[in-house]
Design a protein around this motif. Sequence first.
Motif, PDB file in Angstrom:
ATOM      1  N   ARG A 158      -1.013   1.900   0.294  1.00 12.28           N
ATOM      2  CA  ARG A 158      -1.693   0.620   0.105  1.00 12.28           C
ATOM      3  C   ARG A 158      -3.192   0.823  -0.119  1.00 12.28           C
ATOM      4  O   ARG A 158      -3.792   0.196  -0.996  1.00 12.28           O
ATOM      5  CB  ARG A 158      -1.473  -0.274   1.329  1.00 12.28           C
ATOM      6  N   ALA A 159      -3.784   1.702   0.681  1.00 10.89           N
ATOM      7  CA  ALA A 159      -5.222   1.970   0.526  1.00 10.89           C
ATOM      8  C   ALA A 159      -5.513   2.523  -0.859  1.00 10.89           C
ATOM      9  O   ALA A 159      -6.498   2.134  -1.509  1.00 10.89           O
ATOM     10  CB  ALA A 159      -5.692   2.940   1.604  1.00 10.89           C
ATOM     11  N   THR A 184       3.206  -6.480  -6.841  1.00  9.83           N
ATOM     12  CA  THR A 184       2.153  -7.471  -7.025  1.00  9.83           C
ATOM     13  C   THR A 184       1.198  -7.020  -8.117  1.00  9.83           C
ATOM     14  O   THR A 184       1.256  -5.874  -8.571  1.00  9.83           O
ATOM     15  CB  THR A 184       1.359  -7.673  -5.704  1.00  9.83           C
ATOM     16  N   VAL A 185       0.330  -7.923  -8.518  1.00  7.12           N
ATOM     17  CA  VAL A 185      -0.836  -7.566  -9.317  1.00  7.12           C
ATOM     18  C   VAL A 185      -2.036  -7.724  -8.392  1.00  7.12           C
ATOM     19  O   VAL A 185      -2.302  -8.814  -7.874  1.00  7.12           O
ATOM     20  CB  VAL A 185      -0.992  -8.473 -10.556  1.00  7.12           C
ATOM     21  N   LEU A 186      -2.721  -6.626  -8.130  1.00  2.00           N
ATOM     22  CA  LEU A 186      -3.852  -6.632  -7.210  1.00  2.00           C
ATOM     23  C   LEU A 186      -5.012  -7.459  -7.779  1.00  2.00           C
ATOM     24  O   LEU A 186      -5.030  -7.768  -8.981  1.00  2.00           O
ATOM     25  CB  LEU A 186      -4.268  -5.197  -6.917  1.00  2.00           C
ATOM     26  N   PRO A 187      -5.986  -7.828  -6.950  1.00  2.00           N
ATOM     27  CA  PRO A 187      -7.027  -8.777  -7.375  1.00  2.00           C
ATOM     28  C   PRO A 187      -7.772  -8.423  -8.653  1.00  2.00           C
ATOM     29  O   PRO A 187      -8.166  -9.313  -9.416  1.00  2.00           O
ATOM     30  CB  PRO A 187      -7.975  -8.801  -6.176  1.00  2.00           C
ATOM     31  N   LYS A 188      -7.957  -7.135  -8.930  1.00  2.00           N
ATOM     32  CA  LYS A 188      -8.724  -6.738 -10.116  1.00  2.00           C
ATOM     33  C   LYS A 188      -7.837  -6.371 -11.304  1.00  2.00           C
ATOM     34  O   LYS A 188      -8.324  -5.869 -12.309  1.00  2.00           O
ATOM     35  CB  LYS A 188      -9.655  -5.580  -9.768  1.00  2.00           C
ATOM     36  N   GLY A 189      -6.507  -6.602 -11.159  1.00  2.00           N
ATOM     37  CA  GLY A 189      -5.635  -6.454 -12.329  1.00  2.00           C
ATOM     38  C   GLY A 189      -4.741  -5.240 -12.385  1.00  2.00           C
ATOM     39  O   GLY A 189      -4.098  -5.003 -13.408  1.00  2.00           O
ATOM     40  N   THR A 190      -4.650  -4.474 -11.306  1.00  2.00           N
ATOM     41  CA  THR A 190      -3.766  -3.308 -11.285  1.00  2.00           C
ATOM     42  C   THR A 190      -2.404  -3.689 -10.718  1.00  2.00           C
ATOM     43  O   THR A 190      -2.318  -4.250  -9.613  1.00  2.00           O
ATOM     44  CB  THR A 190      -4.378  -2.171 -10.446  1.00  2.00           C
ATOM     45  N   GLY A 191      -1.333  -3.388 -11.458  1.00  2.00           N
ATOM     46  CA  GLY A 191       0.011  -3.597 -10.948  1.00  2.00           C
ATOM     47  C   GLY A 191       0.308  -2.602  -9.846  1.00  2.00           C
ATOM     48  O   GLY A 191      -0.145  -1.453  -9.900  1.00  2.00           O
ATOM     49  N   TYR A 192       1.092  -3.026  -8.846  1.00  2.00           N
ATOM     50  CA  TYR A 192       1.276  -2.156  -7.674  1.00  2.00           C
ATOM     51  C   TYR A 192       2.624  -2.408  -6.999  1.00  2.00           C
ATOM     52  O   TYR A 192       3.103  -3.543  -6.924  1.00  2.00           O
ATOM     53  CB  TYR A 192       0.163  -2.423  -6.655  1.00  2.00           C
ATOM     54  N   ILE A 193       3.214  -1.305  -6.472  1.00  2.00           N
ATOM     55  CA  ILE A 193       4.333  -1.373  -5.524  1.00  2.00           C
ATOM     56  C   ILE A 193       4.215  -0.148  -4.619  1.00  2.00           C
ATOM     57  O   ILE A 193       3.881   0.952  -5.077  1.00  2.00           O
ATOM     58  CB  ILE A 193       5.703  -1.425  -6.230  1.00  2.00           C
ATOM     59  N   THR A 194       4.460  -0.340  -3.318  1.00  2.00           N
ATOM     60  CA  THR A 194       4.316   0.764  -2.368  1.00  2.00           C
ATOM     61  C   THR A 194       5.336   1.859  -2.631  1.00  2.00           C
ATOM     62  O   THR A 194       4.999   3.049  -2.632  1.00  2.00           O
ATOM     63  CB  THR A 194       4.435   0.257  -0.923  1.00  2.00           C
ATOM     64  N   ASP A 195       6.601   1.510  -2.841  1.00  2.00           N
ATOM     65  CA  ASP A 195       7.604   2.504  -3.244  1.00  2.00           C
ATOM     66  C   ASP A 195       8.639   1.845  -4.126  1.00  2.00           C
ATOM     67  O   ASP A 195       9.203   0.812  -3.778  1.00  2.00           O
ATOM     68  CB  ASP A 195       8.283   3.157  -2.040  1.00  2.00           C
ATOM     69  N   VAL A 196       8.874   2.456  -5.277  1.00  2.00           N
ATOM     70  CA  VAL A 196       9.779   1.867  -6.263  1.00  2.00           C
ATOM     71  C   VAL A 196      11.241   2.114  -5.914  1.00  2.00           C
ATOM     72  O   VAL A 196      12.127   1.427  -6.406  1.00  2.00           O
ATOM     73  CB  VAL A 196       9.434   2.380  -7.677  1.00  2.00           C
TER      74      VAL A 196
END
Length: 257
Positions: A158-159, A184-196
């Motif tokens: 997450r960090a 999610t899409v993080l606040p500045k526009g990076t797509g993210y998932i902790t583990d796919v």
Amino acid sequence: MQILCIGDVVGSHGCDFLRRTLPAFKRTKGIDVVIANGENSSGGNGITPASANHLLDSGVDIITTGNHTYRRREFYDYIDESDCVIRPANFPPEAPGKGMTVLDLGRTQIAVINLMGNVYLDEHLACPFRTLDTLLKTPDLPKICIVDFHAEATGEKRAFGYYADGRVSAVFGTHTHVQTADETVLPKGTGYITDVGMTGPIESVLGVRAELVIKKQISKMPVRFDFADGPCKLDCILFDIDEKTGLTRSTERFSLR
């Protein structure tokens, strides 16, 4: 730009299920690029030239790896010569292979970076955060940049996602083989998932026969792990990325069965 990222492909069953499932899914979703973690794709342990070729021939464009990259010595020359298979960039520079590659699609280019976490894995590797900083200074780096962060601890993942936010297109976590529900899409526009997640046998412990893992947990003695049989799943996440900005517009998580 539709970019599909696939969780750790486990053994021959995972490879075969991916081959049966991926082509139709790519057509249905209009997928442009496929990235898959293949560090557990061999029939025994690790990854081999044969299992890497199987994934590439099945529709995967780029293969990422992790802590099992060098389990099979026959893979060393292969990864050293390949532009389609990468290893964590924070391994020592003497390690075979490279930690970033650029896929040229003609109309656009996509950079793919592989990094490995330190927490609970190998704290002797270079810091993945600082390694990312260095790689992002690469001249003429494409606007679209995807990162496979192969790590154990959810807090570290997450960090790292927030650290990379707005500087890369997407970060997808691998290694735990358990799909998280925090895409999610993080606040500045990076797509993210902790583990796919994982591609392999559903009735298993991370792809391994459950009774063998239970035996090891109870006896505390060495146990030879064998991959499980039975129905499989393919865990993945689809990032919809704006080619002009290089940022993610939306994410969609799947577990194909």
